[in-house]
Design a protein around this motif. Structure first.
Motif, PDB file in Angstrom:
ATOM      1  N   SER A 127       4.938  33.453  -6.015  1.00 50.18           N
ATOM      2  CA  SER A 127       4.728  33.923  -4.647  1.00 50.18           C
ATOM      3  C   SER A 127       5.460  35.239  -4.395  1.00 50.18           C
ATOM      4  CB  SER A 127       5.200  32.861  -3.651  1.00 50.18           C
ATOM      5  OG  SER A 127       4.469  31.671  -3.829  1.00 50.18           O
ATOM      6  N   VAL A 128       6.682  35.359  -4.920  1.00 50.43           N
ATOM      7  CA  VAL A 128       7.431  36.609  -4.752  1.00 50.43           C
ATOM      8  C   VAL A 128       6.771  37.724  -5.562  1.00 50.43           C
ATOM      9  CG1 VAL A 128       9.681  37.721  -4.959  1.00 50.43           C
ATOM     10  CG2 VAL A 128       9.539  35.302  -4.361  1.00 50.43           C
ATOM     11  N   LEU A 129       6.309  37.402  -6.760  1.00 53.23           N
ATOM     12  CA  LEU A 129       5.621  38.393  -7.581  1.00 53.23           C
ATOM     13  C   LEU A 129       4.360  38.910  -6.892  1.00 53.23           C
ATOM     14  CD1 LEU A 129       6.013  36.652 -11.049  1.00 53.23           C
ATOM     15  CD2 LEU A 129       6.918  38.921 -10.451  1.00 53.23           C
ATOM     16  N   LEU A 130       3.608  38.001  -6.270  1.00 49.35           N
ATOM     17  CA  LEU A 130       2.390  38.425  -5.582  1.00 49.35           C
ATOM     18  C   LEU A 130       2.718  39.268  -4.349  1.00 49.35           C
ATOM     19  CD1 LEU A 130      -0.656  38.349  -5.535  1.00 49.35           C
ATOM     20  CD2 LEU A 130      -0.556  36.193  -4.265  1.00 49.35           C
ATOM     21  N   ALA A 131       3.798  38.908  -3.633  1.00 49.65           N
ATOM     22  CA  ALA A 131       4.225  39.717  -2.493  1.00 49.65           C
ATOM     23  C   ALA A 131       4.637  41.110  -2.955  1.00 49.65           C
ATOM     24  CB  ALA A 131       5.385  39.030  -1.777  1.00 49.65           C
ATOM     25  N   LEU A 132       5.305  41.179  -4.087  1.00 56.37           N
ATOM     26  CA  LEU A 132       5.711  42.462  -4.644  1.00 56.37           C
ATOM     27  C   LEU A 132       4.484  43.286  -5.048  1.00 56.37           C
ATOM     28  CD1 LEU A 132       7.947  44.356  -5.601  1.00 56.37           C
ATOM     29  CD2 LEU A 132       8.112  43.010  -7.712  1.00 56.37           C
ATOM     30  N   ALA A 133       3.503  42.630  -5.639  1.00 53.78           N
ATOM     31  CA  ALA A 133       2.255  43.316  -5.995  1.00 53.78           C
ATOM     32  C   ALA A 133       1.575  43.883  -4.754  1.00 53.78           C
ATOM     33  CB  ALA A 133       1.314  42.339  -6.706  1.00 53.78           C
ATOM     34  N   ASP A 134       1.562  43.093  -3.684  1.00 58.59           N
ATOM     35  CA  ASP A 134       0.909  43.537  -2.449  1.00 58.59           C
ATOM     36  C   ASP A 134       1.657  44.723  -1.836  1.00 58.59           C
ATOM     37  OD1 ASP A 134      -1.235  43.127  -0.594  1.00 58.59           O
ATOM     38  OD2 ASP A 134       0.244  42.381   0.835  1.00 58.59           O
ATOM     39  N   ALA A 135       2.975  44.720  -1.940  1.00 58.01           N
ATOM     40  CA  ALA A 135       3.759  45.843  -1.418  1.00 58.01           C
ATOM     41  C   ALA A 135       3.479  47.113  -2.213  1.00 58.01           C
ATOM     42  CB  ALA A 135       5.244  45.494  -1.453  1.00 58.01           C
ATOM     43  N   HIS A 136       3.387  46.995  -3.517  1.00 56.73           N
ATOM     44  CA  HIS A 136       3.051  48.163  -4.333  1.00 56.73           C
ATOM     45  C   HIS A 136       1.644  48.672  -3.997  1.00 56.73           C
ATOM     46  CE1 HIS A 136       6.406  48.915  -7.005  1.00 56.73           C
ATOM     47  NE2 HIS A 136       6.553  47.605  -7.225  1.00 56.73           N
ATOM     48  N   HIS A 137       0.727  47.744  -3.739  1.00 55.48           N
ATOM     49  CA  HIS A 137      -0.621  48.159  -3.324  1.00 55.48           C
ATOM     50  C   HIS A 137      -0.566  48.932  -2.008  1.00 55.48           C
ATOM     51  CE1 HIS A 137      -4.833  48.123  -2.307  1.00 55.48           C
ATOM     52  NE2 HIS A 137      -4.616  47.361  -1.256  1.00 55.48           N
ATOM     53  N   GLY A 138       0.202  48.417  -1.054  1.00 56.94           N
ATOM     54  CA  GLY A 138       0.339  49.119   0.216  1.00 56.94           C
ATOM     55  C   GLY A 138       0.959  50.488   0.053  1.00 56.94           C
ATOM     56  N   ALA A 139       1.837  50.649  -0.946  1.00 57.49           N
ATOM     57  CA  ALA A 139       2.492  51.935  -1.197  1.00 57.49           C
ATOM     58  C   ALA A 139       1.626  52.882  -2.024  1.00 57.49           C
ATOM     59  CB  ALA A 139       3.816  51.693  -1.921  1.00 57.49           C
ATOM     60  N   GLY A 140       0.420  52.427  -2.390  1.00 57.99           N
ATOM     61  CA  GLY A 140      -0.478  53.289  -3.154  1.00 57.99           C
ATOM     62  C   GLY A 140      -0.144  53.372  -4.623  1.00 57.99           C
ATOM     63  N   ARG A 141       0.357  52.279  -5.189  1.00 55.23           N
ATOM     64  CA  ARG A 141       0.710  52.249  -6.608  1.00 55.23           C
ATOM     65  C   ARG A 141      -0.118  51.161  -7.299  1.00 55.23           C
ATOM     66  NH1 ARG A 141       6.379  51.862  -4.296  1.00 55.23           N
ATOM     67  NH2 ARG A 141       6.987  54.032  -3.889  1.00 55.23           N
ATOM     68  N   PRO A 142      -1.365  51.465  -7.626  1.00 50.75           N
ATOM     69  CA  PRO A 142      -2.260  50.429  -8.161  1.00 50.75           C
ATOM     70  C   PRO A 142      -1.823  49.864  -9.504  1.00 50.75           C
ATOM     71  CG  PRO A 142      -3.270  52.608  -8.318  1.00 50.75           C
ATOM     72  CD  PRO A 142      -2.045  52.765  -7.484  1.00 50.75           C
ATOM     73  N   THR A 143      -1.217  50.692 -10.365  1.00 55.02           N
ATOM     74  CA  THR A 143      -0.794  50.188 -11.676  1.00 55.02           C
ATOM     75  C   THR A 143       0.277  49.118 -11.527  1.00 55.02           C
ATOM     76  OG1 THR A 143      -1.295  52.337 -12.682  1.00 55.02           O
ATOM     77  CG2 THR A 143       0.147  50.838 -13.907  1.00 55.02           C
ATOM     78  N   GLU A 144       1.288  49.413 -10.692  1.00 55.16           N
ATOM     79  CA  GLU A 144       2.355  48.440 -10.459  1.00 55.16           C
ATOM     80  C   GLU A 144       1.823  47.188  -9.769  1.00 55.16           C
ATOM     81  OE1 GLU A 144       2.440  51.604  -9.870  1.00 55.16           O
ATOM     82  OE2 GLU A 144       4.302  52.513 -10.592  1.00 55.16           O
ATOM     83  N   ALA A 145       0.872  47.393  -8.816  1.00 56.41           N
ATOM     84  CA  ALA A 145       0.299  46.240  -8.102  1.00 56.41           C
ATOM     85  C   ALA A 145      -0.367  45.278  -9.077  1.00 56.41           C
ATOM     86  CB  ALA A 145      -0.695  46.724  -7.050  1.00 56.41           C
ATOM     87  N   LEU A 146      -1.173  45.818  -9.994  1.00 58.39           N
ATOM     88  CA  LEU A 146      -1.856  44.956 -10.965  1.00 58.39           C
ATOM     89  C   LEU A 146      -0.860  44.330 -11.944  1.00 58.39           C
ATOM     90  CD1 LEU A 146      -5.157  46.878 -11.781  1.00 58.39           C
ATOM     91  CD2 LEU A 146      -4.941  44.590 -10.803  1.00 58.39           C
ATOM     92  N   PHE A 147       0.184  45.062 -12.314  1.00 57.73           N
ATOM     93  CA  PHE A 147       1.188  44.526 -13.237  1.00 57.73           C
ATOM     94  C   PHE A 147       1.829  43.267 -12.657  1.00 57.73           C
ATOM     95  CE2 PHE A 147       5.697  44.283 -14.449  1.00 57.73           C
ATOM     96  CZ  PHE A 147       5.569  44.114 -15.820  1.00 57.73           C
ATOM     97  N   TYR A 148       2.304  43.353 -11.415  1.00 58.65           N
ATOM     98  CA  TYR A 148       2.988  42.203 -10.820  1.00 58.65           C
ATOM     99  C   TYR A 148       2.005  41.087 -10.465  1.00 58.65           C
ATOM    100  CZ  TYR A 148       7.331  44.822 -10.746  1.00 58.65           C
ATOM    101  OH  TYR A 148       8.457  45.520 -11.125  1.00 58.65           O
ATOM    102  N   ALA A 149       0.783  41.440 -10.103  1.00 59.13           N
ATOM    103  CA  ALA A 149      -0.215  40.395  -9.820  1.00 59.13           C
ATOM    104  C   ALA A 149      -0.533  39.610 -11.089  1.00 59.13           C
ATOM    105  CB  ALA A 149      -1.476  41.019  -9.242  1.00 59.13           C
ATOM    106  N   ASN A 150      -0.630  40.308 -12.218  1.00 61.67           N
ATOM    107  CA  ASN A 150      -0.876  39.606 -13.482  1.00 61.67           C
ATOM    108  C   ASN A 150       0.306  38.727 -13.859  1.00 61.67           C
ATOM    109  OD1 ASN A 150      -3.531  40.243 -14.810  1.00 61.67           O
ATOM    110  ND2 ASN A 150      -2.875  42.323 -14.327  1.00 61.67           N
ATOM    111  N   GLN A 151       1.536  39.183 -13.544  1.00 61.50           N
ATOM    112  CA  GLN A 151       2.701  38.338 -13.784  1.00 61.50           C
ATOM    113  C   GLN A 151       2.641  37.081 -12.907  1.00 61.50           C
ATOM    114  OE1 GLN A 151       6.421  40.501 -13.421  1.00 61.50           O
ATOM    115  NE2 GLN A 151       6.418  40.820 -15.639  1.00 61.50           N
ATOM    116  N   ALA A 152       2.197  37.250 -11.655  1.00 65.56           N
ATOM    117  CA  ALA A 152       2.063  36.093 -10.756  1.00 65.56           C
ATOM    118  C   ALA A 152       1.029  35.116 -11.292  1.00 65.56           C
ATOM    119  CB  ALA A 152       1.676  36.565  -9.358  1.00 65.56           C
ATOM    120  N   ALA A 153      -0.087  35.654 -11.800  1.00 63.97           N
ATOM    121  CA  ALA A 153      -1.130  34.787 -12.354  1.00 63.97           C
ATOM    122  C   ALA A 153      -0.610  34.040 -13.588  1.00 63.97           C
ATOM    123  CB  ALA A 153      -2.363  35.615 -12.708  1.00 63.97           C
TER     124      ALA A 153
END
Length: 370
Positions: free
Chosen positions: A78-104
């Motif tokens: 859940s924290v990893l997905l929240a972190l991914a969403d924050a990176h997405h909001g900041a316009g960092r798609p690579t980091e967003a996908l990295f943390y989302a994959n870690q959450a998965a």
């Protein structure tokens, strides 16, 4: 736009962070258990702080809070997905996908990380990857309605209309065949030139809501266009029973009565529906009479009268062409030539009309016009 579903998941995760200690903590000494609980409480506070910062669009502040929470609780999905969403909001798609994959990876059975990944892939135009991610999600959660809806959107974006229609039809059934989604499916079928399938969906919707004015009239119009007058008439008659002054239904009834050779009833409906000052009503009247007008002089005279009144109001090219055709059918080639000439003047992009105008002019002996 940040998903409300994701927000709900993250709120639930806030509680989950302290809901139960891990097994190692349960087996630890009292002092170690206290330390673990304190760490979880600090992580909860950091998680709430991160969510608050993210809601205020302070994504860097949110990322800092979520990373600090991860230092305390490890690879929490859940924290990893929240972190991914924050990176997405900041316009960092690579980091967003990295943390989302870690959450998965941390929570393979969870739908939310996969849904997040698929949405980011769709936004990037990676439709094949998004499709594969959603299919993986649906293997785990076959009744996940939002995933089916997302898959249909990806398929449409990729230009695979047939697949999108199939997915939307499945989702429509999964949701209990609701009207709004059914009408969207009808629109997709219409766009794909699958009118018979669209009629089938409308029939299902109309059976579920037999009193609906819109569904009855729409289905009747489609039956009429498909030369299914016998099925269209009961529907349009039921509309007129409920709405006797409805001109659209009356005009359609007149057309259907004419098609089934019930000419007296057709005339009654036309008289009820036709406004002598309404161009649409005049055109509908002429169109309703047009086919029979080619063989019946009385009907032809009535149709031509309606067309002339309409043309006096506006030089509608279809009306001019219909009038010219009726003149030609009656052997009045001079009048036909003039009407054809006016039709191509208003609508010059019809080579078939130009050919008819030339033929009529030659048959009338008007070489100058030809």
């Amino acid at each position: 736009m940040r998903s409300l579903l994701l927000l709900a998941v993250l709120v639930a995760a806030t509680l989950a962070l302290v809901a139960s200690p891990p097994a190692t903590a349960q087996e630890a000494t009292p002092s170690e258990a206290v330390a673990t609980t304190q760490a979880q409480l600090r992580a909860q506070g950091l998680f709430v702080r991160g969510m608050t910062r993210a809601r205020l669009s302070d994504y860097d502040g949110a990322i800092e809070a979520f990373e600090a929470a991860l230092d305390l609780v490890g690879d929490d999905a859940s924290v990893l997905l929240a972190l991914a969403d924050a990176h997405h909001g900041a316009g960092r798609p690579t980091e967003a996908l990295f943390y989302a994959n870690q959450a998965a990876a941390a929570q393979p059975a969870s739908a939310e990380p996969l849904a997040f990944i698929a949405e980011r892939q769709r936004e990037a135009g990676s439709y094949a990857e998004a499709t594969a991610t959603l299919e993986r999600l649906l293997e785990i959660h076959p009744d996940h309605e939002d995933a089916w809806a997302a898959l249909a959107e990806v398929q449409r974006a990729a230009g695979d209309e047939d697949a999108a229609i199939g997915t939307t039809r499945h989702l429509w059934g999964l949701r209990g065949q609701p009207r709004t989604l059914g009408l969207r499916l009808v629109g997709m079928l219409d766009a794909a030139d699958r009118g018979a399938d669209a009629i089938g969906v409308l029939e299902t919707l109309q059976e579920a809501d037999p009193a609906s004015y819109r569904l009855r009239l729409d289905l009747a119009q489609r039956y009429a266009a498909a030369d299914r007058a016998g099925e269209a008439l009961p529907l349009v008659e039921s509309v007129l029973a409920d709405y006797p002054q409805d001109r659209q239904a009356a005009l359609l009834a007149a057309q259907l009565y004419q098609a089934t050779e019930r000419t007296d009833e057709a005339a009654t409906m036309l008289a009820q529906a036709t406004d002598p000052n309404d161009p649409e009503a005049l055109f509908a009247e002429a169109a309703t009479r047009f086919n029979q007008a080619q063989t019946d002089p009385e009907v032809r005279a009535a149709a031509m009268d309606a067309l002339r009144r309409l043309i006096d109001m506006e030089a509608r090219p279809e009306a001019l062409h219909m009038l010219a055709t009726l003149h030609a059918d009656a052997g009045a080639y001079a009048e036909a030539a003039v009407a054809f000439a006016r039709a191509v003047e208003v609508e010059p992009r019809r080579p078939d009309w130009w050919a008819q105008a030339l033929d009529a002019a030659l048959l009338a002996g008007d070489t100058a016009l030809a």
